[in-house]
Design a protein around this motif. Structure first.
Motif, PDB file in Angstrom:
ATOM      1  N   ARG A  71     -57.279 -47.125 108.745  1.00  0.00           N
ATOM      2  CA  ARG A  71     -57.573 -48.269 107.871  1.00  0.00           C
ATOM      3  C   ARG A  71     -56.470 -48.403 106.829  1.00  0.00           C
ATOM      4  O   ARG A  71     -56.044 -47.414 106.244  1.00  0.00           O
ATOM      5  CB  ARG A  71     -58.893 -48.063 107.136  1.00  0.00           C
ATOM      6  CG  ARG A  71     -60.105 -48.103 107.982  1.00  0.00           C
ATOM      7  CD  ARG A  71     -61.352 -47.987 107.099  1.00  0.00           C
ATOM      8  NE  ARG A  71     -62.482 -47.492 107.842  1.00  0.00           N
ATOM      9  CZ  ARG A  71     -63.189 -48.212 108.709  1.00  0.00           C
ATOM     10  NH1 ARG A  71     -62.867 -49.462 108.926  1.00  0.00           N
ATOM     11  NH2 ARG A  71     -64.209 -47.679 109.344  1.00  0.00           N
ATOM     12  N   ASP A  72     -56.024 -49.606 106.600  1.00  0.00           N
ATOM     13  CA  ASP A  72     -55.006 -49.888 105.582  1.00  0.00           C
ATOM     14  C   ASP A  72     -53.774 -48.992 105.727  1.00  0.00           C
ATOM     15  O   ASP A  72     -53.247 -48.459 104.745  1.00  0.00           O
ATOM     16  CB  ASP A  72     -55.588 -49.747 104.169  1.00  0.00           C
ATOM     17  CG  ASP A  72     -56.812 -50.634 103.972  1.00  0.00           C
ATOM     18  OD1 ASP A  72     -56.754 -51.808 104.389  1.00  0.00           O
ATOM     19  OD2 ASP A  72     -57.820 -50.141 103.409  1.00  0.00           O
ATOM     20  N   ALA A  73     -53.334 -48.824 106.956  1.00  0.00           N
ATOM     21  CA  ALA A  73     -52.183 -47.961 107.241  1.00  0.00           C
ATOM     22  C   ALA A  73     -50.923 -48.467 106.550  1.00  0.00           C
ATOM     23  O   ALA A  73     -50.661 -49.660 106.503  1.00  0.00           O
ATOM     24  CB  ALA A  73     -51.960 -47.888 108.748  1.00  0.00           C
ATOM     25  N   ASN A  74     -50.157 -47.526 106.029  1.00  0.00           N
ATOM     26  CA  ASN A  74     -48.876 -47.803 105.391  1.00  0.00           C
ATOM     27  C   ASN A  74     -47.812 -47.317 106.384  1.00  0.00           C
ATOM     28  O   ASN A  74     -47.509 -46.126 106.446  1.00  0.00           O
ATOM     29  CB  ASN A  74     -48.797 -47.054 104.058  1.00  0.00           C
ATOM     30  CG  ASN A  74     -47.546 -47.375 103.278  1.00  0.00           C
ATOM     31  OD1 ASN A  74     -46.717 -48.184 103.688  1.00  0.00           O
ATOM     32  ND2 ASN A  74     -47.395 -46.729 102.139  1.00  0.00           N
ATOM     33  N   ALA A 121     -54.870 -39.540 108.656  1.00  0.00           N
ATOM     34  CA  ALA A 121     -55.818 -40.238 107.779  1.00  0.00           C
ATOM     35  C   ALA A 121     -56.827 -39.273 107.160  1.00  0.00           C
ATOM     36  O   ALA A 121     -57.120 -39.365 105.968  1.00  0.00           O
ATOM     37  CB  ALA A 121     -56.540 -41.327 108.557  1.00  0.00           C
ATOM     38  N   GLU A 176     -51.985 -48.796 113.185  1.00  0.00           N
ATOM     39  CA  GLU A 176     -52.825 -49.718 112.414  1.00  0.00           C
ATOM     40  C   GLU A 176     -54.194 -49.937 113.050  1.00  0.00           C
ATOM     41  O   GLU A 176     -55.126 -50.375 112.371  1.00  0.00           O
ATOM     42  CB  GLU A 176     -52.125 -51.073 112.239  1.00  0.00           C
ATOM     43  CG  GLU A 176     -50.838 -51.005 111.461  1.00  0.00           C
ATOM     44  CD  GLU A 176     -49.601 -50.751 112.326  1.00  0.00           C
ATOM     45  OE1 GLU A 176     -48.492 -51.016 111.821  1.00  0.00           O
ATOM     46  OE2 GLU A 176     -49.718 -50.299 113.477  1.00  0.00           O
ATOM     47  N   SER A 177     -54.341 -49.630 114.339  1.00  0.00           N
ATOM     48  CA  SER A 177     -55.642 -49.745 114.995  1.00  0.00           C
ATOM     49  C   SER A 177     -56.490 -48.496 114.795  1.00  0.00           C
ATOM     50  O   SER A 177     -57.671 -48.494 115.129  1.00  0.00           O
ATOM     51  CB  SER A 177     -55.454 -49.968 116.501  1.00  0.00           C
ATOM     52  OG  SER A 177     -54.847 -51.208 116.730  1.00  0.00           O
ATOM     53  N   ASP A 180     -49.899 -40.355 103.149  1.00  0.00           N
ATOM     54  CA  ASP A 180     -49.653 -41.777 102.902  1.00  0.00           C
ATOM     55  C   ASP A 180     -48.837 -42.408 104.023  1.00  0.00           C
ATOM     56  O   ASP A 180     -49.317 -42.605 105.127  1.00  0.00           O
ATOM     57  CB  ASP A 180     -48.992 -41.987 101.534  1.00  0.00           C
ATOM     58  CG  ASP A 180     -48.842 -43.461 101.173  1.00  0.00           C
ATOM     59  OD1 ASP A 180     -49.617 -44.305 101.669  1.00  0.00           O
ATOM     60  OD2 ASP A 180     -47.930 -43.784 100.400  1.00  0.00           O
ATOM     61  N   LYS A 181     -47.603 -42.694 103.772  1.00  0.00           N
ATOM     62  CA  LYS A 181     -46.786 -43.543 104.635  1.00  0.00           C
ATOM     63  C   LYS A 181     -46.313 -42.826 105.904  1.00  0.00           C
ATOM     64  O   LYS A 181     -46.032 -41.630 105.887  1.00  0.00           O
ATOM     65  CB  LYS A 181     -45.578 -44.037 103.842  1.00  0.00           C
ATOM     66  CG  LYS A 181     -44.768 -45.087 104.547  1.00  0.00           C
ATOM     67  CD  LYS A 181     -43.770 -45.725 103.611  1.00  0.00           C
ATOM     68  CE  LYS A 181     -43.159 -46.937 104.292  1.00  0.00           C
ATOM     69  NZ  LYS A 181     -42.478 -47.783 103.334  1.00  0.00           N
ATOM     70  N   LYS A 213     -51.117 -38.006  98.762  1.00  0.00           N
ATOM     71  CA  LYS A 213     -51.079 -39.467  98.631  1.00  0.00           C
ATOM     72  C   LYS A 213     -49.682 -39.987  98.315  1.00  0.00           C
ATOM     73  O   LYS A 213     -49.463 -41.192  98.295  1.00  0.00           O
ATOM     74  CB  LYS A 213     -52.043 -39.922  97.535  1.00  0.00           C
ATOM     75  CG  LYS A 213     -53.499 -39.746  97.875  1.00  0.00           C
ATOM     76  CD  LYS A 213     -54.367 -40.172  96.701  1.00  0.00           C
ATOM     77  CE  LYS A 213     -55.838 -39.935  96.967  1.00  0.00           C
ATOM     78  NZ  LYS A 213     -56.657 -40.294  95.792  1.00  0.00           N
TER      79      LYS A 213
END
Length: 155
Positions: free
Chosen positions: A130-133, A90, A126-127, A95-96, A71
């Motif tokens: 979910r909640d992509a950084n 994911a 981002e598609s 994380d990023k 994370k």
């Protein structure tokens, strides 16, 4: 954290991939202190079209890092994750993502030289996540990636 240093390394890895007959993609996993934990490049010349560096990163992270450690990582990559790689990212809980060039840019570059599109939809990260950084593309570095892809497809 100096993103340019890591993005330039992803470009070096992409060129290394190209030098071994692979599509030019390179990626590295970095912790929040800036330590490179793992890096790889595309290895599809093996005949396995799933040997993307982002998949290798996800597998390495799942084996070597706790979920909590995952994370707090950043994946630096020469090109935006494809849907397969974004899903692996994911599922493993990384994380990023910071990328040099976007899937949209790649599609435009390849279309301009009449390369057939990929057999899957090039969706933005981002598609898929979910909640992509996510951060990218980095326009100042994108021409380097474009030239590598043009070299690969014009060989």
């Amino acid at each position: 954290m100096n993103y340019e240093k890591y993005l330039n390394r992803s470009i070096e890895l992409a060129e290394e991939a190209l030098n071994y007959g692979n599509e030019p993609f390179g990626s590295l996993l970095v912790d929040v202190e800036g330590n490179v934990l793992f890096e790889d490049y595309n290895r599809i010349s093996s005949g396995d079209a799933t040997e993307h560096p982002e998949i290798a990163i996800a597998k390495w992270a799942a084996t070597h890092l706790t979920l909590e450690e995952r994370k707090h990582t950043i994946v630096f990559t020469s090109g935006e994750h494809c849907p397969m790689c974004a899903t692996a990212h994911a599922l493993v809980g990384l994380d990023k993502i910071v990328y040099v060039s976007s899937s949209k840019q790649l599609s435009q570059w390849l279309e301009a030289i009449n390369v057939a599109p990929a057999p899957f939809k090039n969706l933005p990260i981002e598609s898929v996540i979910r909640d992509a950084n996510v951060e990218g593309p980095f326009e100042a570095l994108s021409p380097k990636i474009e030239s590598l892809h043009l070299r690969y497809h014009q060989q």
